[in-house]
Write a protein that holds these residues in place. Structure first.
Motif, PDB file in Angstrom:
ATOM      1  N   ARG A 143       8.020  -7.864  13.951  1.00  0.00           N
ATOM      2  CA  ARG A 143       7.654  -6.935  15.016  1.00  0.00           C
ATOM      3  C   ARG A 143       6.922  -5.719  14.462  1.00  0.00           C
ATOM      4  O   ARG A 143       5.969  -5.220  15.082  1.00  0.00           O
ATOM      5  CB  ARG A 143       8.903  -6.512  15.787  1.00  0.00           C
ATOM      6  CG  ARG A 143       9.542  -7.661  16.573  1.00  0.00           C
ATOM      7  CD  ARG A 143      10.838  -7.235  17.229  1.00  0.00           C
ATOM      8  NE  ARG A 143      11.455  -8.348  17.953  1.00  0.00           N
ATOM      9  CZ  ARG A 143      12.661  -8.297  18.517  1.00  0.00           C
ATOM     10  NH1 ARG A 143      13.381  -7.176  18.440  1.00  0.00           N
ATOM     11  NH2 ARG A 143      13.135  -9.340  19.146  1.00  0.00           N
ATOM     12  N   LEU A 144       7.350  -5.260  13.303  1.00  0.00           N
ATOM     13  CA  LEU A 144       6.726  -4.092  12.685  1.00  0.00           C
ATOM     14  C   LEU A 144       5.265  -4.394  12.349  1.00  0.00           C
ATOM     15  O   LEU A 144       4.366  -3.582  12.624  1.00  0.00           O
ATOM     16  CB  LEU A 144       7.506  -3.724  11.427  1.00  0.00           C
ATOM     17  CG  LEU A 144       7.249  -2.362  10.797  1.00  0.00           C
ATOM     18  CD1 LEU A 144       7.642  -1.238  11.745  1.00  0.00           C
ATOM     19  CD2 LEU A 144       8.038  -2.242   9.488  1.00  0.00           C
ATOM     20  N   PHE A 162       0.848  -1.188   0.000  1.00  0.00           N
ATOM     21  CA  PHE A 162       0.000   0.000   0.000  1.00  0.00           C
ATOM     22  C   PHE A 162       0.883   1.237   0.000  1.00  0.00           C
ATOM     23  O   PHE A 162       2.094   1.146   0.223  1.00  0.00           O
ATOM     24  CB  PHE A 162      -0.898   0.037   1.235  1.00  0.00           C
ATOM     25  CG  PHE A 162      -1.817  -1.141   1.374  1.00  0.00           C
ATOM     26  CD1 PHE A 162      -2.617  -1.548   0.320  1.00  0.00           C
ATOM     27  CD2 PHE A 162      -1.899  -1.841   2.570  1.00  0.00           C
ATOM     28  CE1 PHE A 162      -3.472  -2.631   0.446  1.00  0.00           C
ATOM     29  CE2 PHE A 162      -2.753  -2.920   2.714  1.00  0.00           C
ATOM     30  CZ  PHE A 162      -3.546  -3.320   1.649  1.00  0.00           C
ATOM     31  N   VAL A 163       0.287   2.400  -0.213  1.00  0.00           N
ATOM     32  CA  VAL A 163       1.035   3.633  -0.024  1.00  0.00           C
ATOM     33  C   VAL A 163       1.333   3.756   1.475  1.00  0.00           C
ATOM     34  O   VAL A 163       0.431   3.870   2.285  1.00  0.00           O
ATOM     35  CB  VAL A 163       0.249   4.858  -0.523  1.00  0.00           C
ATOM     36  CG1 VAL A 163       1.085   6.130  -0.328  1.00  0.00           C
ATOM     37  CG2 VAL A 163      -0.152   4.697  -1.979  1.00  0.00           C
ATOM     38  N   GLY A 164       2.602   3.650   1.822  1.00  0.00           N
ATOM     39  CA  GLY A 164       3.013   3.752   3.214  1.00  0.00           C
ATOM     40  C   GLY A 164       2.857   2.505   4.044  1.00  0.00           C
ATOM     41  O   GLY A 164       3.140   2.514   5.243  1.00  0.00           O
ATOM     42  N   GLY A 165       2.429   1.391   3.466  1.00  0.00           N
ATOM     43  CA  GLY A 165       2.199   0.198   4.282  1.00  0.00           C
ATOM     44  C   GLY A 165       2.198  -1.073   3.471  1.00  0.00           C
ATOM     45  O   GLY A 165       2.620  -1.115   2.299  1.00  0.00           O
ATOM     46  N   CYS A 166       1.685  -2.143   4.079  1.00  0.00           N
ATOM     47  CA  CYS A 166       1.552  -3.432   3.396  1.00  0.00           C
ATOM     48  C   CYS A 166       0.361  -4.163   4.005  1.00  0.00           C
ATOM     49  O   CYS A 166      -0.181  -3.755   5.029  1.00  0.00           O
ATOM     50  CB  CYS A 166       2.819  -4.274   3.526  1.00  0.00           C
ATOM     51  SG  CYS A 166       3.093  -5.009   5.159  1.00  0.00           S
ATOM     52  N   GLY A 167      -0.049  -5.259   3.371  1.00  0.00           N
ATOM     53  CA  GLY A 167      -1.180  -6.030   3.850  1.00  0.00           C
ATOM     54  C   GLY A 167      -0.814  -6.946   5.009  1.00  0.00           C
ATOM     55  O   GLY A 167       0.347  -7.292   5.217  1.00  0.00           O
ATOM     56  N   ARG A 168      -1.820  -7.328   5.765  1.00  0.00           N
ATOM     57  CA  ARG A 168      -1.611  -8.278   6.867  1.00  0.00           C
ATOM     58  C   ARG A 168      -1.119  -9.618   6.336  1.00  0.00           C
ATOM     59  O   ARG A 168      -1.374  -9.990   5.197  1.00  0.00           O
ATOM     60  CB  ARG A 168      -2.917  -8.480   7.649  1.00  0.00           C
ATOM     61  CG  ARG A 168      -3.356  -7.262   8.459  1.00  0.00           C
ATOM     62  CD  ARG A 168      -4.713  -7.499   9.097  1.00  0.00           C
ATOM     63  NE  ARG A 168      -5.180  -6.327   9.830  1.00  0.00           N
ATOM     64  CZ  ARG A 168      -5.112  -6.193  11.149  1.00  0.00           C
ATOM     65  NH1 ARG A 168      -4.600  -7.164  11.892  1.00  0.00           N
ATOM     66  NH2 ARG A 168      -5.571  -5.108  11.741  1.00  0.00           N
ATOM     67  N   LYS A 186       1.861  -2.662  13.810  1.00  0.00           N
ATOM     68  CA  LYS A 186       0.874  -2.037  12.932  1.00  0.00           C
ATOM     69  C   LYS A 186      -0.507  -2.642  13.147  1.00  0.00           C
ATOM     70  O   LYS A 186      -1.524  -1.926  13.112  1.00  0.00           O
ATOM     71  CB  LYS A 186       1.296  -2.203  11.466  1.00  0.00           C
ATOM     72  CG  LYS A 186       0.290  -1.636  10.455  1.00  0.00           C
ATOM     73  CD  LYS A 186       0.106  -0.139  10.623  1.00  0.00           C
ATOM     74  CE  LYS A 186      -0.638   0.502   9.451  1.00  0.00           C
ATOM     75  NZ  LYS A 186      -2.012   0.033   9.305  1.00  0.00           N
ATOM     76  N   ASP A 187      -0.577  -3.954  13.373  1.00  0.00           N
ATOM     77  CA  ASP A 187      -1.861  -4.609  13.585  1.00  0.00           C
ATOM     78  C   ASP A 187      -2.569  -4.075  14.825  1.00  0.00           C
ATOM     79  O   ASP A 187      -3.799  -4.172  14.933  1.00  0.00           O
ATOM     80  CB  ASP A 187      -1.674  -6.126  13.717  1.00  0.00           C
ATOM     81  CG  ASP A 187      -1.304  -6.784  12.398  1.00  0.00           C
ATOM     82  OD1 ASP A 187      -1.427  -6.123  11.345  1.00  0.00           O
ATOM     83  OD2 ASP A 187      -0.873  -7.956  12.423  1.00  0.00           O
ATOM     84  N   ASN A 188      -1.819  -3.526  15.772  1.00  0.00           N
ATOM     85  CA  ASN A 188      -2.399  -2.991  17.000  1.00  0.00           C
ATOM     86  C   ASN A 188      -2.414  -1.464  17.034  1.00  0.00           C
ATOM     87  O   ASN A 188      -2.652  -0.870  18.093  1.00  0.00           O
ATOM     88  CB  ASN A 188      -1.618  -3.524  18.211  1.00  0.00           C
ATOM     89  CG  ASN A 188      -1.799  -5.020  18.391  1.00  0.00           C
ATOM     90  OD1 ASN A 188      -2.894  -5.498  18.649  1.00  0.00           O
ATOM     91  ND2 ASN A 188      -0.722  -5.778  18.229  1.00  0.00           N
TER      92      ASN A 188
END
Length: 272
Positions: free
Chosen positions: A247-248, A137-143, A252-254
């Motif tokens: 860990r990252l 994603f823009v700035g992230g990734c999927g679970r 992010k999940d929380n």
């Protein structure tokens, strides 16, 4: 090559990749088949391919309807991904042709799902474009639903190797919250600071925050920066990429994020 951005469901993106010379198109993750077909008609294009990044319903759920509306369409999915309505499964680095000018290369990008596939579209005199679904994603990734941090590290290595100017078209509009987290990880990252202000302004005007570029993601997306000392420090001084990625993603999940704008110099405000 032309790319048309289409909204679907609540926060999904669909795309049309159009070979302008032949007016042929590929629909990427057309969860709302009617919208995709209507958009192609407005452009005067015929959809010849469906490119499915992964099997989740909000990406593949329109495939059977696409086959009804476009009976000769080829529905493409990653090998072993078992996407709805697939007529062709592609392996990593396998290519297909769209019209006369556009070459599409499959890139195996696992972790969100086991067979998740991104698609790199290239044409002469056009910027290349990668359609990343829920991998990037823009700035992230999927679970990590069907893979682990090792898979995501490999996915990010593959995407990082693409040309820096390649446009990134992600599967969801998650940019603001992703950048809030990026600034929690690296509060002093000026690229993330600039991007979140731009993204908040875009969303305030109901405009999409795609595309990004591979080069920009390397500057502010923490999931592409697991080797950076600041990111590793945030992850408890992780001493390898896989541990840092694990860990990252857990953090992010929380991460709740905020509904209030980011304040320059102050990081994301807490609370919803």
């Amino acid at each position: 090559m032309q790319v048309e951005i289409l909204d679907a469901l609540t926060d999904n993106f669909m795309y049309l990749i159009v070979d302008v010379a032949t007016n042929t198109a590929a629909a990427v993750d057309p969860a709302d088949a009617e919208v995709a077909v209507a958009a192609a008609a407005r452009l005067g294009a015929t959809i010849t391919h469906v490119l499915t990044t992964h099997h989740h319903y909000d990406h593949a759920g329109g495939n059977n309807q696409m086959k009804k509306l476009c009976p000769s369409v080829e529905v493409v999915g990653g090998r072993g991904e078992n996407v709805q309505g697939a007529t062709r499964e592609v392996a990593d680095k396998e290519c297909l042709q769209l019209g006369d000018a556009v070459t599409i290369t499959a890139i195996h990008t696992p972790a969100h799902t086991a067979g998740h596939t991104s698609y790199l579209a290239s044409a002469p005199s056009s910027s290349s474009a990668v359609f990343t679904g829920d991998a990037l994603f823009v700035g992230g990734c999927g679970r990590f639903f069907e893979g682990g941090p090792e898979d995501m590290c490999e996915t990010m290595r593959r995407l990082s190797a693409l040309p820096r100017e390649a446009l990134v078209y992600a599967g969801h509009e998650y940019t603001v919250k992703n950048l809030q987290f990026a600034l929690e990880v690296e509060p002093g990252n000026s690229a993330a600071q600039q991007k979140i202000q731009w993204a908040e302004a875009r969303r305030a005007s109901s405009e999409p925050t795609v595309p990004s570029t591979v080069g920009d993601e390397l500057r502010f997306n923490p999931f592409m920066r697991v080797a950076v000392p600041e990111v590793r420090a945030y992850c408890g001084a992780a001493d390898d990429d896989v541990t840092c990625m694990r860990r990252l993603r857990n953090k992010k999940d929380n991460f709740a994020g905020s509904s209030r704008p980011w304040v320059p110099g102050g990081g994301p405000l807490p609370g919803l």
